[in-house]
Design a protein around this motif. Structure first.
Motif, short mmCIF file in Angstrom:
data_model
loop_
_atom_site.label_atom_id
_atom_site.label_comp_id
_atom_site.label_asym_id
_atom_site.label_seq_id
_atom_site.Cartn_x
_atom_site.Cartn_y
_atom_site.Cartn_z
N GLY A 348 0.92 -1.18 -0.11
CA GLY A 348 0.15 0.02 -0.03
C GLY A 348 0.89 1.24 0.09
O GLY A 348 0.55 2.23 -0.72
N ILE A 349 1.89 1.41 0.78
CA ILE A 349 2.68 2.49 0.82
C ILE A 349 3.60 2.61 -0.43
O ILE A 349 3.72 3.61 -1.07
N ARG A 350 3.77 1.49 -1.31
CA ARG A 350 4.32 1.56 -2.43
C ARG A 350 3.56 2.08 -3.53
O ARG A 350 3.85 2.83 -4.44
N CYS A 399 -3.08 8.84 6.85
CA CYS A 399 -2.25 8.05 5.72
C CYS A 399 -2.72 6.68 5.73
O CYS A 399 -2.51 6.15 4.37
N ASP A 400 -3.24 5.83 6.71
CA ASP A 400 -3.90 4.84 6.48
C ASP A 400 -4.95 4.63 5.36
O ASP A 400 -5.32 4.02 4.83
N ALA A 401 -6.01 5.64 5.77
CA ALA A 401 -7.20 5.95 4.90
C ALA A 401 -6.67 6.09 3.30
O ALA A 401 -7.26 5.47 2.43
N LEU A 406 -6.12 3.98 -2.17
CA LEU A 406 -5.36 4.16 -3.31
C LEU A 406 -5.10 2.56 -3.67
O LEU A 406 -5.19 2.09 -5.04
N HIS A 407 -4.35 1.81 -2.87
CA HIS A 407 -3.98 0.59 -3.01
C HIS A 407 -5.08 -0.16 -3.44
O HIS A 407 -4.98 -1.35 -4.38
#
Length: 425
Positions: A348-350, A399-401, A406-407
């Motif tokens: 997800g971060i990627r 940031c989690d939301a 997005l991911h």
């Protein structure tokens, strides 16, 4: 067998294929799309053709689906493997394949419990896809099952991880002692890559991921997670018209903040975080129930005004998978498009990093919570020293939301990265 292939192979690929045949453990690592998987699969087929009959042949990946996508599909490609592809038989969803007449067992190893799937087995040949994603307990059990004398072989591929990952510390750096032969690949080692593809790959990764997946470094996760975020480049005051409202990402909280982010796909082929719903019980001095949160989210979406048009209906509302009671409440209230978010943190971060790095994601200035968190969202350096990549669990709810929204829709917008590259060219 190699004469049946019409693939261009680089000197690095040929050398690794030849040298791997006598290696008890053979590991290909390096950049994405650097040719390591093709080289390792050719080496696997060569070993399979001479593998002892008295032992199992296993192919291991994070899940059965990743095995099918990363390995079986390429092996069945006549473009890649010519007439050999006709000797690879597999029914989607089955845990068995037949390759060159041998039964091959496909094993998903997503957690430590997977080691029970091979306990007691005698394995003659094993292939591991993305070895850094395989649990340490499974890897060690797999090694103990290679029990056909000096004829057993283990072949594996991986992208680099942190410098303290167990695969690097206990195996790569101790290669001679543990019988491991290691080949490091770069993008230049894949003769099939066109320059446009190389440029596209480089555009898709930034920061930590660029160093690991493009440069092939085993580097530490440190500093800011979204190190390409720049408020002069990624924050906007005016939103364009939207092709569609793609998703809402929701991070659920009772004591911690509850956050919803509305994400749109603009007519300019970029993504926008247009609005933020946020309830912080500590600031508000009041906790809300699931029913109140459901009503709040519905009211927020119904009242949102975009260029004089009030109310939006996103295609999807992706919710923190742990918030099962809240999802049940939303379903009971008749809200459409509810789904569990994909909560793979690193992937997800990627995805978020890719969108920011390719400059296809902007945030409206009204999203104060998200804009406050993005610059301070940081890697946990103590965890990195222990070989684990994870962000600090501090001020991360928006940031989690964003990661959820997005991911969970990445397959719908990744083509935009290619589009920005083509415009730049």
């Amino acid at each position: 067998m190699l004469r049946d292939l019409d693939l261009p192979l680089s000197p690095a690929q040929i050398r690794s294929i030849v040298e791997s045949q006598d290696a008890p453990i053979a590991l290909w690592s390096g950049a994405v799309s650097s040719g390591k998987t093709i080289a390792s699969l050719i080496a696997f087929l060569l070993r399979l053709a001479v593998a002892p009959d008295h032992g199992l042949v296993v192919v291991v990946g994070r899940t059965l689906q990743t095995i099918e996508r990363n390995l079986i599909d390429p092996l069945q490609s006549s473009y890649l493997f010519g007439p050999l592809a006709k000797h690879v038989h597999h029914t989607t969803g089955s845990t068995i394949a037949t390759i060159l007449g041998r039964t091959v067992h496909l094993i998903g190893a997503s957690d430590a419990r997977a080691e029970g799937r091979i306990r007691g087995s005698t394995i003659a040949l094993a292939y591991v896809d993305e070895a850094t994603l395989v649990p340490y307990e499974f890897w060690m059990m797999l090694l103990s099952r290679l029990r056909v004398g000096d004829q057993s072989r283990l072949l594996a591929t991986t992208n680099p991880d942190g410098p303290f990952h167990w695969l690097r510390k206990e195996f790569i750096q101790r290669g001679l002692a543990v019988g491991l032969h290691h080949w490091h690949f770069t993008l230049d080692d894949n003769p099939s890559l066109a320059p446009t593809m190389v440029a596209r790959l480089k555009a898709q990764y930034t920061g930590l991921w660029y160093r690991r997946f493009i440069l092939g470094d085993w580097c530490l996760a440190s500093g800011a997670v979204f190190d390409t975020f720049d408020d002069t480049r990624h924050v906007v005051d005016i939103l364009p018209d939207m092709r569609r409202w793609m998703a809402v990402g929701i991070d659920y909280g009772t004591v911690n903040p509850f956050v919803g982010l509305l994400i749109g796909h603009g007519v300019d082929e970029r993504l926008y975080v247009a609005s933020e719903y946020r309830h912080d019980s500590r600031t508000a001095l009041r906790q809300l129930t699931d029913a109140q949160y459901s009503k709040g989210v519905q009211s927020w979406l119904a009242s949102y005004d975009h260029k004089g048009v009030q109310g939006v209906r996103p295609d999807w509302i992706f919710i923190d998978p742990s918030a099962s009671s809240f999802m049940t409440q939303m379903w009971a209230d008749g809200v459409q498009g509810i789904a569990k978010a994909d909560n793979d943190v690193k992937d997800g971060i990627r995805s978020v990093s890719m969108a920011l790095g390719a400059n296809i994601l902007s945030v409206h200035r009204s999203c104060a919570g998200l804009l406050g968190e993005l610059p301070s969202y940081a890697w946990d350096e103590k965890a990195a020293l222990a070989g684990e990549d994870k962000p600090l669990k501090v001020n991360d709810h928006s940031c989690d939301a964003l990661r959820y929204g997005l991911h969970s829709t990445a397959h719908e917008w990744r083509h935009l990265v290619r589009g920005t590259l083509e415009v730049a060219a």
